[in-house]
Design a protein around this motif. Structure first.
Motif, mmCIF file in Angstrom:
data_model
loop_
_atom_site.group_PDB
_atom_site.id
_atom_site.type_symbol
_atom_site.label_atom_id
_atom_site.label_comp_id
_atom_site.label_asym_id
_atom_site.label_seq_id
_atom_site.Cartn_x
_atom_site.Cartn_y
_atom_site.Cartn_z
ATOM 1 N N LYS A 176 45.411 31.686 45.657
ATOM 2 C CA LYS A 176 44.702 30.713 44.834
ATOM 3 C C LYS A 176 43.218 30.661 45.179
ATOM 4 C CE LYS A 176 47.518 26.835 43.259
ATOM 5 N NZ LYS A 176 47.697 25.395 43.410
ATOM 6 N N ALA A 177 42.936 30.450 46.481
ATOM 7 C CA ALA A 177 41.557 30.303 46.923
ATOM 8 C C ALA A 177 40.759 31.579 46.671
ATOM 9 C CB ALA A 177 41.518 29.941 48.413
ATOM 10 N N LYS A 178 41.346 32.726 46.987
ATOM 11 C CA LYS A 178 40.660 34.005 46.820
ATOM 12 C C LYS A 178 40.313 34.251 45.357
ATOM 13 C CE LYS A 178 41.381 38.997 47.382
ATOM 14 N NZ LYS A 178 42.335 40.045 47.819
ATOM 15 N N LEU A 179 41.306 34.080 44.465
ATOM 16 C CA LEU A 179 41.072 34.344 43.057
ATOM 17 C C LEU A 179 40.193 33.285 42.414
ATOM 18 C CD1 LEU A 179 44.599 35.562 41.889
ATOM 19 C CD2 LEU A 179 42.585 36.932 42.434
ATOM 20 N N CYS A 180 40.253 32.061 42.954
ATOM 21 C CA CYS A 180 39.446 30.980 42.392
ATOM 22 C C CYS A 180 37.958 31.248 42.601
ATOM 23 C CB CYS A 180 39.842 29.649 43.033
ATOM 24 S SG CYS A 180 39.111 28.222 42.223
ATOM 25 N N ALA A 211 39.855 37.017 37.139
ATOM 26 C CA ALA A 211 40.250 37.655 38.401
ATOM 27 C C ALA A 211 41.725 38.026 38.375
ATOM 28 C CB ALA A 211 39.948 36.728 39.572
ATOM 29 N N ILE A 212 42.567 37.136 37.835
ATOM 30 C CA ILE A 212 43.998 37.423 37.717
ATOM 31 C C ILE A 212 44.220 38.633 36.814
ATOM 32 C CG2 ILE A 212 46.195 36.572 36.801
ATOM 33 C CD1 ILE A 212 45.298 33.764 37.581
ATOM 34 N N SER A 213 43.493 38.690 35.702
ATOM 35 C CA SER A 213 43.682 39.791 34.759
ATOM 36 C C SER A 213 43.325 41.132 35.386
ATOM 37 C CB SER A 213 42.841 39.562 33.498
ATOM 38 O OG SER A 213 41.445 39.690 33.763
ATOM 39 N N GLY A 214 42.311 41.143 36.254
ATOM 40 C CA GLY A 214 41.972 42.375 36.957
ATOM 41 C C GLY A 214 43.078 42.798 37.898
ATOM 42 N N MET A 215 43.677 41.834 38.578
ATOM 43 C CA MET A 215 44.779 42.124 39.491
ATOM 44 C C MET A 215 46.005 42.626 38.723
ATOM 45 S SD MET A 215 46.533 39.567 42.273
ATOM 46 C CE MET A 215 45.187 39.757 43.433
#
Length: 417
Positions: free
Chosen positions: A107-111, A402-406
């Protein structure tokens, strides 16, 4: 590979179930209905990759995939008549700072990554946002602000379509299975073994699928023959509105220090893009997955929550929290006391009841709230061709890019694109 592919599924095979209805979405706004989609005829029903779910995470993922793989045919299915109507559309609009979450969490990293990307994207697209105001004492959150996430999500949809992607709305998925007969083939000989069937009996075929189904993520996983856990338990969040004449009292986002056990609780002061001030939300159990009103009820959803999830354990272990939230939902004076800890000038006469949203809270069978992102794949013929976004809680909107890139990385590696 994704760092948190939790809850491994059992062998995936044939599945049943019921969910996500078909009309094609065309270029422009409002979305036009009537049997056509950008770049395809209505008879086209086969794609290399299909995204299930038209919220901000699904749209961002579809956009990322087609920009990375422009030669692929990619389709997106959404059960509603329009896009981003549920968690995205009811989002309070906060661009979160990662310091609000556990430092080691995804959460923190992607946020942190997502906040910077959302600001950059909004600037590029001309989407307005507001930055945090001043306070007497606070932690500096330079990436905290307000944005209209539905506008962002629809902008993602436009990018996706402009790149050649196809969107089908009113497509409520009922079944996902592997083709029993010889797989259909396109003119170039490519196979499409996965059949996604809707409640009208219409079919879409694909090689691979990514599901971003939010409130229905567990049921979509189960109908594809994969593990239904963690279960989704819907919690309704009711907001209050500060009367316009009292708007001067709130000059920026005000958040309490979160309780690590229930980080989504606590009174939040959220200025909106239209100038209104939202106060809240609370968190009370909803007896319908789309239960935006206090008395909305679905027997299936209620029984699923009580029998199949760890809700009973959660209630027994946190009974006082639940009672307190119910009390505040019924008696506004109790909520005002919490508001006055931050702004003493606010009185009961200064607030009105406002809108509500429903949070798709993942809950394991031991009654533990699943607070981090979970991306899950299965095994077997169909399981090896599907990636499920099982849990994408707040700040999923902030983290959507960021989620979409992952997800694009995982799709590329898992499906060897």
């Amino acid at each position: 590979m994704l760092p948190a592919l939790g809850y491994p599924a059992g062998p995936c095979g044939r599945a049943g179930g019921g969910l996500l209805r078909a009309c094609w979405l065309t270029r422009g706004k409002p979305w036009l209905l009537g049997g056509h989609c950008l770049g395809r005829s209505a008879s086209t029903s086969s794609f290399d990759v299909v995204i299930v779910g038209g919220g901000i995470v699904g749209l961002a993922s579809a956009r990322a995939l087609i920009q990375r793989h422009p030669a692929l045919s990619i389709g997106l299915l959404e059960k509603e008549k329009d896009l981003a109507l549920h968690q995205t559309g009811h989002n309070s609009g906060v661009i979160h700072s990662g310091i609000y979450y556990k430092p080691a969490s995804l959460k923190a990293k992607l946020c942190v990554q997502g906040a910077a990307l959302i600001y950059e994207y909004c600037n590029k697209k001309g989407i307005a946002y507001k930055q945090c105001g001043k306070g007497l004492m606070a932690i500096d959150c330079p990436y905290t602000g307000i944005v209209d996430y539905r506008q962002v999500a629809l902008s993602f949809a436009q990018d996706f379509q402009d790149a050649g992607g196809s969107v089908m709305t009113n497509f409520e998925v009922k079944d996902i299975e592997m083709a029993k007969e010889s797989p259909s083939r396109s003119q170039d000989g490519m196979k499409y073994p996965i059949i996604i069937r809707n409640t009208k009996g219409e079919e879409v075929r694909c090689q691979y699928a990514v599901t971003c189904a939010g409130l229905y993520s567990d049921r979509i996983s189960e109908m594809s023959g994969c593990n239904p856990d963690p279960r989704i338990v819907p919690f309704r969040g009711d907001y209050l509105l500060l009367k316009p004449e009292k708007g001067y009292l709130v000059k920026g986002n005000i958040y309490p220090v979160p309780d690590s056990r229930f980080p989504f609780l606590g009174v939040h002061f959220t200025p909106r893009m239209d100038g209104s001030i939202w106060l809240g939300p609370n968190a009370v159990l909803a007896f319908k997955r789309e239960g935006y009103k206090a008395f909305d009820f679905s027997a299936r959803d209620a029984m699923d929550t009580i029998i199949n999830s760890g809700l009973v354990k959660l209630v027994f272990e946190n009974f006082s929290y639940g009672v307190n939230e119910m009390y505040k939902a019924c008696f506004l004076s109790a909520t005002v006391k919490h508001l006055q800890k931050f702004i003493p000038e606010i009185t009961l006469k200064d607030i009105l009841r406002g809108p509500a949203g429903v949070r798709a809270q993942a809950l394991d069978r031991d009654g533990n709230l699943v607070e981090d992102f979970i991306f899950d794949g299965g095994v077997g013929d169909i399981g090896s061709r599907i990636l499920h976004v099982r849990n994408a809680p707040s700040p999923a909107a902030t983290s959507s890019l960021a989620i979409s890139g992952m997800i694009a990385d995982e799709v590329q590696e898992r499906f060897e694109l």
